[in-house]
Design a protein around this motif. Structure first.
Motif, PDB file in Angstrom:
ATOM      1  N   UNK A   1       0.846  -1.201   0.000  1.00 28.66           N
ATOM      2  CA  UNK A   1       0.000   0.000   0.000  1.00 28.66           C
ATOM      3  C   UNK A   1       0.881   1.250   0.000  1.00 28.66           C
ATOM      4  N   UNK A   2       1.884   1.279   0.870  1.00 29.47           N
ATOM      5  CA  UNK A   2       2.769   2.451   0.939  1.00 29.47           C
ATOM      6  C   UNK A   2       3.548   2.632  -0.373  1.00 29.47           C
ATOM      7  N   UNK A   3       3.922   1.549  -1.009  1.00 30.76           N
ATOM      8  CA  UNK A   3       4.633   1.637  -2.281  1.00 30.76           C
ATOM      9  C   UNK A   3       3.769   2.190  -3.408  1.00 30.76           C
ATOM     10  N   UNK A   4       2.476   1.995  -3.306  1.00 30.99           N
ATOM     11  CA  UNK A   4       1.547   2.478  -4.321  1.00 30.99           C
ATOM     12  C   UNK A   4       1.155   3.943  -4.114  1.00 30.99           C
ATOM     13  N   UNK A   5       1.444   4.474  -2.954  1.00 27.62           N
ATOM     14  CA  UNK A   5       0.989   5.824  -2.622  1.00 27.62           C
ATOM     15  C   UNK A   5       1.543   6.922  -3.541  1.00 27.62           C
ATOM     16  N   UNK A   6       2.814   6.919  -3.928  1.00 26.20           N
ATOM     17  CA  UNK A   6       3.270   7.962  -4.854  1.00 26.20           C
ATOM     18  C   UNK A   6       2.531   7.922  -6.200  1.00 26.20           C
ATOM     19  N   UNK A   7       2.271   6.727  -6.694  1.00 21.42           N
ATOM     20  CA  UNK A   7       1.511   6.587  -7.945  1.00 21.42           C
ATOM     21  C   UNK A   7       0.089   7.116  -7.768  1.00 21.42           C
ATOM     22  N   UNK A   8      -0.545   6.746  -6.651  1.00 27.58           N
ATOM     23  CA  UNK A   8      -1.908   7.207  -6.387  1.00 27.58           C
ATOM     24  C   UNK A   8      -1.954   8.729  -6.267  1.00 27.58           C
ATOM     25  N   UNK A   9      -0.961   9.299  -5.618  1.00 29.45           N
ATOM     26  CA  UNK A   9      -0.901  10.752  -5.473  1.00 29.45           C
ATOM     27  C   UNK A   9      -0.793  11.426  -6.838  1.00 29.45           C
ATOM     28  N   UNK A  10       0.030  10.860  -7.721  1.00 27.83           N
ATOM     29  CA  UNK A  10       0.165  11.415  -9.074  1.00 27.83           C
ATOM     30  C   UNK A  10      -1.143  11.291  -9.850  1.00 27.83           C
ATOM     31  N   UNK A  11      -1.850  10.192  -9.672  1.00 23.95           N
ATOM     32  CA  UNK A  11      -3.127  10.005 -10.355  1.00 23.95           C
ATOM     33  C   UNK A  11      -4.162  11.019  -9.859  1.00 23.95           C
ATOM     34  N   UNK A  12      -4.178  11.250  -8.552  1.00 21.46           N
ATOM     35  CA  UNK A  12      -5.087  12.257  -8.000  1.00 21.46           C
ATOM     36  C   UNK A  12      -4.753  13.639  -8.555  1.00 21.46           C
TER      37      UNK A  12
END
Length: 107
Positions: free
Chosen positions: A40-51
């Motif tokens: 989950x923590x590893x996916x957070x930068x990608x999710x932030x960029x998508x947002x």
């Protein structure tokens, strides 16, 4: 067709397939398997960029729903994560909370 079924099974139960290279190909065992909270923590930068690009969090978070299965607390964790689906303004706090809950559970 077999590859599709393997891919689907790996998507549905990712940690059950974590050792497939070791078992089938004789690969060196990993020193430590990644924990769901690290995923989950590893996916957070990608999710932030998508947002930041205008996507809704659920477009990313929905792929985490199957991450935790068959362990105490998994159902409630999935339920909390799925709330992002109905919240149009759901932000990174949802993933932060999800990772923190996993860590508290020892995952």
């Amino acid at each position: 067709v077999d590859a599709v079924m393997v891919g689907r099974a790996a998507y549905e139960q990712p940690f059950a397939w974590a050792q497939v290279d070791e078992l089938l190909l004789g690969a060196e065992p990993r020193a430590e398997q990644p924990k769901p909270s690290a995923v989950v923590r590893g996916l957070m930068p990608y999710a932030d960029a998508q947002l930041a690009s205008g996507q809704r969090l659920w477009a990313v978070a929905r792929h985490l729903v199957k991450l935790l299965q068959g362990v105490p607390g998994a159902r409630e964790w999935r339920h909390q994560l799925c709330r992002a689906e109905t919240q149009r303004d759901a932000g990174m706090e949802v993933l932060e909370r999800a990772a923190s809950e996993l860590e508290a559970l020892g995952y």
